[in-house]
Every structure is written in C-alpha cells, then in structure tokens.
Design a protein around this motif. Structure first.
Motif, short mmCIF file in Angstrom:
data_model
loop_
_atom_site.label_atom_id
_atom_site.label_comp_id
_atom_site.label_asym_id
_atom_site.label_seq_id
_atom_site.Cartn_x
_atom_site.Cartn_y
_atom_site.Cartn_z
N ILE A 165 40.10 23.36 79.91
CA ILE A 165 39.85 23.74 79.09
C ILE A 165 40.82 25.12 78.11
O ILE A 165 41.16 24.92 76.92
N THR A 166 40.79 25.68 78.38
CA THR A 166 42.05 26.53 78.45
C THR A 166 42.83 26.93 79.56
O THR A 166 42.73 27.15 81.05
N ASP B 76 23.78 21.78 77.59
CA ASP B 76 24.12 22.00 78.26
C ASP B 76 25.13 22.08 79.14
O ASP B 76 25.79 20.72 78.93
N TYR B 77 26.54 22.89 79.27
CA TYR B 77 27.75 22.98 79.22
C TYR B 77 27.84 23.74 80.92
O TYR B 77 27.32 25.00 81.18
N SER B 78 28.99 23.36 82.15
CA SER B 78 28.85 23.73 82.71
C SER B 78 30.07 24.16 83.27
O SER B 78 31.78 23.28 83.05
N ARG C 173 42.61 29.37 84.65
CA ARG C 173 42.50 28.95 83.82
C ARG C 173 40.84 27.95 83.61
O ARG C 173 40.19 28.57 84.86
N ILE C 174 40.72 27.44 83.00
CA ILE C 174 38.67 27.84 82.68
C ILE C 174 38.26 26.34 82.72
O ILE C 174 39.46 25.24 82.60
N TYR C 175 37.83 25.63 82.78
CA TYR C 175 37.36 24.22 83.56
C TYR C 175 35.84 23.91 82.86
O TYR C 175 35.34 25.06 83.12
N ARG C 176 35.78 22.86 82.27
CA ARG C 176 34.19 22.64 81.95
C ARG C 176 33.78 21.02 82.20
O ARG C 176 34.59 20.03 82.66
N LEU C 177 33.38 20.95 82.64
CA LEU C 177 31.98 19.50 83.12
C LEU C 177 32.59 18.27 82.26
O LEU C 177 31.49 18.98 81.27
N ASN C 178 33.35 17.68 82.86
CA ASN C 178 32.96 15.93 81.82
C ASN C 178 32.29 15.25 82.03
O ASN C 178 31.99 14.39 83.18
N PRO C 179 30.23 15.47 81.40
CA PRO C 179 29.68 14.44 82.28
C PRO C 179 30.63 13.14 82.36
O PRO C 179 29.59 12.29 82.97
N SER C 180 31.45 12.02 81.35
CA SER C 180 31.56 11.05 81.63
C SER C 180 32.31 10.42 82.70
O SER C 180 31.82 9.31 83.66
#
Length: 835
Positions: free
Chosen positions: A433-434, A454-456, A419-426
């Motif tokens: 995300i998938t 930039d994406y974390s 499971r992959i996660y991406r930082l939501n800056p807000s």
C-alpha cells in the motif's frame, strides 16, 4: 604439438607409419585406452629417435626455430603492444626425459604438458607415459604449468568426457595455467589428413560447440579452459569469435612473425615445433605468452543476501586464474581481502558471518597466478550489499479514528526504506500500500478506512543497491481495528398513530446502541433506549401522541482498553406519528375480478395509503397513495375469482417535509366465484339432469327453478363442494320452466355468491355413475321384462346417457365397455349413484 612432422622429416615413412599406426589403432585391435598402447612402437624406434637427437645436436639440423635470446627477436601482432611477453614450451612423451631445472635456468617460464589424448582411429583414450614425471618436475622447478589433451571429440558429449578424463589425471597437481583442448586433425604418411575428427566434417557451428563444451566443462571445475589450434583451422573451421569471447586461444603458426596473421584475439603463440632447449634432448615446441593486467570485471552486483551473508556476482574475464574479493573495513579505513574465487568462470562469491541489517562495500579484481608472483587486474567499481535484517522489531498498530490506523516500528538504519502491506480479504493476499523512502521513518498512518473494521498489516525493510532493490525479511502480521464510526443509514421503518419504529445499519465491533429523541422543552437530546448487541438495529418508540413530530439520533458504544467508549450522535431524522387510523372499513361491492371498499374519514390526515397483503413476502404491498383526506373509497381490479384478500388502509400526515402514518385498518374479504359455464340438461326417466363446468375454488352451488313467464328464480337445492356440478330434479315443462345455477364461496363465516348462470341448453352432458350393489343386471329395455345383457358389480363406472320411466320405476340408460366393445343397456336408477 605431437612430433609427427619431425619424425616424418627425419625418418621418412617407416617411423611415422609405426607411430601413427599405434595412434590410429582400430576399434577391433587389442589396444587399451592408456598410454601403454603406443609403448611397443616407442621401443621399436627409440634408437632412431636417439639418432635424430644426435643429428640435431651436431648442428646439421636446421635450428631456425630454436629459443631466441629475447622475444624481441620475433615480430608480434599489434594487438599485443604493451603486453609482457613470456617464453615457454609444450612437451609430451615424445620429448623424452626432461631436466626441468635446466629448462627453468635457460629462461623458460611456463610449460604445457600433454596428459593424454584420444586415438584418432578407435576413439579410445590414452595416457601420456611421461605426464606425471613432467608435471612433478616442471612444478618443482618453479615453472608455471598448464596441460593439454589431444582431442578427437566430434560432439559435445565426447568433449565433456575428454575434459572429465583430463581433470581426473591432473587431480592433486598445482596447475596454474589453462587446461587446453588440442584441436587438430591427424595426419598419416601416404594418406594425408585423416582421423575421426577430420572425417566427421563438422560445420563451423558444430566445431565451435564441441570446443566450448570442453572449455566449459573445465571451468566448471575451477580451471581455465583454452583452445589450441593452427592458424588455418582457427580461421577456416570454427567461429572463433564465439570462442575467444569466453576462453583464451593458443594459435600455432610456425614463423618468426605473428604480425596480425591471426587477427582473432589469442593469448599464446606457438611459433616453432623444432626449438632447442637446455635440459631437453629432442626438438621442442616453442611458445610465447602475452600477459597484461586483467581488465576490471564488469557488472559487480549483489545477487542475494541473508541475515548473515552476501552473495556477489560479476561478469567473467576469460583466462584469469581467479578473482580476489575485497571488502571495506571501517575500523582500518581501507579495503581488505575477504576471499578468492578460483577459476575464470567462478563469478560468484559468498561473504559469510556478517551482521544482519548492515551495509557492506565490495570490489573485485581478476588475477593470473604465476609461480613468481600473482598478476592482479583492475578493481571493479564498488558494490554495496546489505544483509537482510531480522524481522522488524516493535511493529505495532493502533486506531486513531474511525477511518485511520497508525503503524509504528523500530528503525533499521542500514535500510533505504520500508514497504508496508495490507491484507486484501477478497484475494487472501497481502498487497503493498505504500513505500517509504527513508530508513528513519518509523510511523505510517493508513487512512480512508472503513469504520469498525479489522485490518491486517505486514512490513519489511528494503535496500537499494547497484544491483537493484533488496527486500528484507517480511514481518509477522499485526491486526488493528478502526474505531466504530457514526451510525449510518438511520431512517423511519414504520410509524403508527402511537408509535414510530426506526432502524439503522449495523456497525462493526460495537457492543450496542443508544437511542435519543429531541426534547423541545429543554432543547437537548434525551436518551430513551439502550439497544444491546451490535447486530440489533431496530427500535420502536411507543406511547406517542398521534399526528405529532418526533426527532431521533443514535450513537454506538464499544469497549476499548477496558473503557466504554461512544461514537458521536449520527445525523438526526424526524418523523410524525401517524394520525388516527380509519375507524371502519367495509366492502361496498365485489365481483369475481374486483372488490370495492370504503373507510371512514380521518380529519387530521393528509391522505391515505392503500395496501394489499402479499402472502409470498408476508407483507403489505402499496397499491395506491391517495393525496387528499376526502377520497375514502378504492376499487381493486384484476383479482382472481373465488379468492380471499386482505386489504389495509393507513391515514398519513405530511408536514414540513416530515411524514408519519397511522396503524393499519384491515379488511379481510374475498372475490365471488366465477359464473358456471357450459350448462346443459337432458331428460332422465321422468327427471331432468342439469350439469355445468365446476367453478374452481367454489364452496358449492345453489340451483334455482326459473319461471320463464314470471322471470322469477326460486332456490330449489344447495349443493356443497366444488365438484358437485350436477343436479337431477323433477321434470319440468321446458316451455315454461328450466333450472339455472350460481356458485358460492364461504369465507370468514360469510357467504359470497357469484353471478347466475345462463339458461341451460338441451344436450347430452357427460354423466358418470357408479354401480352401488353386487351383480346388478343390465337389460335390453327399461323393465325386468327385457332380456339380460350382462351383470355389473359394485364400483363399476358407467356413463348415464338417458332414461325412461316404466311402471312407476326410473330406469337409466347406461353405456359401458366389455373389452373393446361398447355396450348400451338399462339399469334401475336406485342401483346407480350419480357422481
């Protein structure tokens, strides 16, 4: 269980009263909460008990309940078809000293031993005098052993206290059968059923809660809790279905048949209270135990896991001594035992010292612990568990384009997927995300991203088991940056006759921009500027020919891996340099509300753009677009009087859909002042005083003498200042002359005059004067011959309301206040300065 019935039968009222009196010791007696409380009663009646035993041995006593040769001599309930039936007893100090080896040799396989109880009168605890001797003897003889406690608990708290008391008494003994709550009412000769439990008159629900509280407290300590009660109490005084679904039940029914008399499920049957057993000198309670293979525990699942352990859980099987846990051993190609969980309610087990990130397969079965052997039940279905792997290794990110980042990592083969996660800056949170459903997948490309951003990311493995999804340890965050994309938002900012200024949107993570123009001769893009700095987004191309088309494109550049890289050229734009600016601009006319101006024609222009400067935004605001080049005038209306304005005109050209403008030709001008209003006059001692309302913003006023017959204006005085709104001039013949006024504005070294006022009317304008000397006398008339009213001092304000001329001197008639009184008098004009 207690031998009360036997005592009453043999000895009548005297013996039972003595024993029961000891058991029912009131709260105010000296009986302590130990088994010694009833020892005096035992001593007093010991001889009678011995006599009773002799009576039984002689054969004169009805021994119908004596131990049968085989359980088959009794009729058992249909629910026990196929069960193994064992013979057993329950004993207390009432049974005297017991030869347990003889008991064992007689065919008895189990025994329940009373360890203590609660007095039904005082409610205090007592200890069975023989329980230690009985436990040691029964265990040493090889019997399966359980214990019971005579209960008088009337609430959950008391039930738990009884359980705890029992646990302390049996500490250190090998108890392999249940710990029993002996739930029965007390009985006294001549009184009948009595005691604190009976008198509490508990509801079925309350009684059920008390029983379950005792059994639960027992099972928390790793034993099996069980209820003992008569068939009638079980049927009438509790909700047995809420007990026997969790704990075994021991039913008392003195009969040679248990044929469905107690339909509720039970595990033991006390069928007699007066059996004869070798090794026991007194009548003994007789029991059957029903044994079958324990059912398979339901719902075996993995509860939790770490990187080195797996915790399993399953549903409870009432009555089992414990559970055996087995794990599949790949090296032996079979299941091997990895541990046990003691206690029917002990339904979790943690398998430790395991490898991280590995699958393990388990089964569980319940078992009864007998001295002869363990009786094992059916295994559960298999359950797959997995230890949580350490952080996923080699987790990396790399930009593949302006809108995509590729993630990669080393696989965890035991997992189901990732499971992959991406930082939501807000929100500041990592969001999934998938979910990838294969453990062999080791890459993922995140698409549709913003350029130069930039994406974390974080990643974790997961494993799907019978119990659900197990999430492994989440990785540390890694950050990647998409490549800068094409420059966006390119447009013309402004064009002039010899320059074009362009701008574009700022791109993230770039070092600067290269600006290109199209060379028609070579049909190539030619670089004309390097705009350094990612935040610099404006460029002005100068030295251009007027009314000429130019095309532009921009690309960003950035440094990556030590190498300078470039984006592609963005979509091009075209613009015309402006035509020549209008050569001249002049004011044609003005008023206090409008200004008309004109400019010289520009032959190459398509039209003109007319602007007015806005001081708040510090920019020119478009007023009008004139779409032909012959209209070279414009009138700005709805202006403020006495106000300066800056107007500008640009010539523009539009050809083939592309436009360009010239430089600004600027006109700085102003509206005229407003016309003075409310003009009045009055005689003032040989003079005429004329006054009007001040005109806001005026630089001053020009006063004119008007010849009514000739209709001619002659300037007589120029007053400076907006507030100079009063004029005192020579007296004139009102039939032929008067005074008028108009305001003026001086701006940019030029003077702009407003409209002439209307002719004044006679009246009494408000004229204020200031005394300009010390101790000036006020007289009753316009001469020193008049009496003195008072003296006024320098700086005193007065109203001038008229005047007179006497003996060549001008006297002002003034009005002022002394206290609350208004005073009117005369003062020579040279002592008053008109404001």
């Amino acid at each position: 269980m207690i031998r009360k019935k036997l005592i009453r039968t043999i000895l009548g009222g005297a013996l039972s009263v003595a024993i029961l009196a000891a058991m029912a010791a009131p709260n105010n007696t000296s009986y302590a909460a130990t088994g010694t409380d009833i020892q005096p009663a035992f001593a007093d009646i010991q001889q009678s008990i011995d006599t009773t035993q002799d009576f039984i041995s002689s054969g004169s006593f009805n021994t119908q309940g004596a131990l049968p040769v085989s359980p088959s001599n009794y009729t058992h309930a249909a629910q026990f078809k196929g069960y193994k039936i064992q013979k057993g007893i329950d004993v207390s100090e009432w049974n005297g000293s017991i030869n347990w080896k003889k008991v064992k040799a007689s065919g008895i396989t189990f025994a329940f031993i009373r360890v203590g109880g609660r007095y039904y009168g005082s409610g205090k605890f007592y200890v069975d005098a023989n329980y230690r001797e009985n436990l040691k003897g029964a265990i040493a003889a090889g019997l399966d052993v359980g214990v019971y406690f005579y209960s008088q608990a009337i609430n959950s708290s008391e039930a738990k206290a009884e359980a705890a008391y029992t646990m302390n008494l049996i500490s250190g003994y090998n108890i392999n059968l249940p710990i029993v709550m002996d739930y029965e009412y007390a009985w006294e000769e001549g009184v009948g059923i009595t005691g604190r439990l009976y008198n509490a008159n508990l509801s079925k629900s309350a009684a059920t809660t008390v029983i379950n509280s005792f059994c639960s407290a027992v099972e928390i300590r790793g034993y099996v809790g069980m209820l003992y009660a008569s068939k009638s109490v079980i049927t009438d005084d509790m909700n047995i279905s809420n007990i026997n679904n969790k704990y075994p039940v021991w039913s008392a029914l003195y009969s040679d048949s248990d044929t469905d008399s107690l339909k509720a499920k039970h595990s033991y049957w006390q069928y007699s209270e007066d059996g004869t057993v070798a090794g026991i000198g007194r009548a003994t309670d007789m029991n059957f135990r029903y044994i079958t293979t324990p059912a398979a525990p339901a719902s075996l699942v993995q509860q939790t896991s770490t990187d080195s352990s797996i915790t399993l859980t399953w549903n409870k099987i009432p009555e089992v001594y414990g559970y055996q846990i087995v794990r599949y051993d790949e090296s032996q190609n079979k299941y091997v035992a990895v541990g046990t969980a003691k206690g029917a309610s002990t339904v979790t087990f943690t398998d430790k010292n395991l490898q991280d990130g590995k699958k393990y397969t388990y089964k569980v079965r319940g078992y009864y612990k007998l001295n002869s052997r363990n009786v094992y039940g059916t295994y559960t279905d298999t359950c797959t568990g997995i230890t949580i792997a350490d952080n996923i290794e080699n987790f990396k990110v790399a930009a593949t384009s302006a809108s995509a980042i590729r993630l990669s990592w080393s696989p965890i083969t035991a997992a189901t997927g990732y499971r992959i996660y991406r930082l939501n800056p807000s929100t500041g949170k990592y969001e999934a995300i998938t979910t990838l459903t294969s453990s062999t997948t080791t890459t993922y490309t995140d698409k549709d991203l913003n350029a130069g951003a930039d994406y974390s990311y974080k990643i974790r493995a997961y494993t799907t088991t019978e119990s659900g999804t197990i999430l492994h340890v989440v990785s540390n965050a890694v950050t990647g940056t998409t490549n800068p994309g094409l420059v966006s938002g390119l447009k013309v900012r402004i064009s002039t006759s010899n320059s074009i200024s362009i701008k574009w949107n700022q791109e993230n993570n770039v070092n600067g921009y290269l600006v290109y123009t199209w060379d028609k001769d070579t049909a190539t893009w030619t670089k004309i500027a390097n705009v350094k700095g990612g935040d610099q987004t404006v460029y002005t191309h100068t030295g251009l020919k007027s009314a000429t088309q130019y095309s532009y494109s921009v690309r960003a550049y950035y440094k990556k891996d030590g190498v300078m890289r470039y984006t592609d050229l963005c979509s091009a734009i075209s613009a015309y340099s402006g035509p020549a600016a209008p050569a001249k601009i002049i004011t044609k006319s003005r008023s206090d509300k409008s200004i008309s101006f004109a400019w010289s024609k520009v032959p190459a222009a398509t039209g003109y753009l007319v602007y007015r400067y806005d001081s708040s935004s510090r920019s020119y605001i478009l007023l009008s677009k004139i779409t032909d080049n012959t209209t070279c005038t414009y009138t700005a209306n709805n202006l403020k009087s006495t106000t300066s304005y800056a107007f500008a005109v640009r010539a523009y050209i539009k050809k083939d859909g592309v436009s360009g403008g010239s430089a600004y030709t600027v006109l700085k001008t102003a509206t005229t002042p407003a016309t003075p209003s409310a003009i009045k006059y009055m005689p003032l001692g040989g003079y005429r005083c004329t006054k009007w309302t001040p005109v806001k913003g005026a630089s001053g006023y020009v006063v004119y003498k008007y010849d009514k017959r000739a209709k001619k204006y002659t300037a007589v005085k120029k007053l400076t200042g907006e507030s100079s709104n009063i004029y005192i001039g020579a007296a004139v013949d009102a039939r032929y002359y008067t005074y008028t006024v108009r305001a003026y504005l001086t701006y940019n070294k030029k003077t702009y005059y407003g409209e002439m006022s209307s002719l004044p009317v006679s009246g009494t304008p408000v004229v204020i004067g200031t005394v300009n000397d010390y101790a000036v006398r006020v007289r009753r008339g316009p001469s020193t011959n008049y009496g003195i009213i008072t003296e006024l001092y320098k700086g005193r304000k007065v109203y001038v309301v008229g005047g007179a001329k006497k003996n060549g001197e001008t006297w002002y008639k003034i009005s002022f206040k002394i206290g609350s009184k208004t005073v009117t008098g005369y003062m020579r004009s040279d002592f008053i300065k008109i404001q």
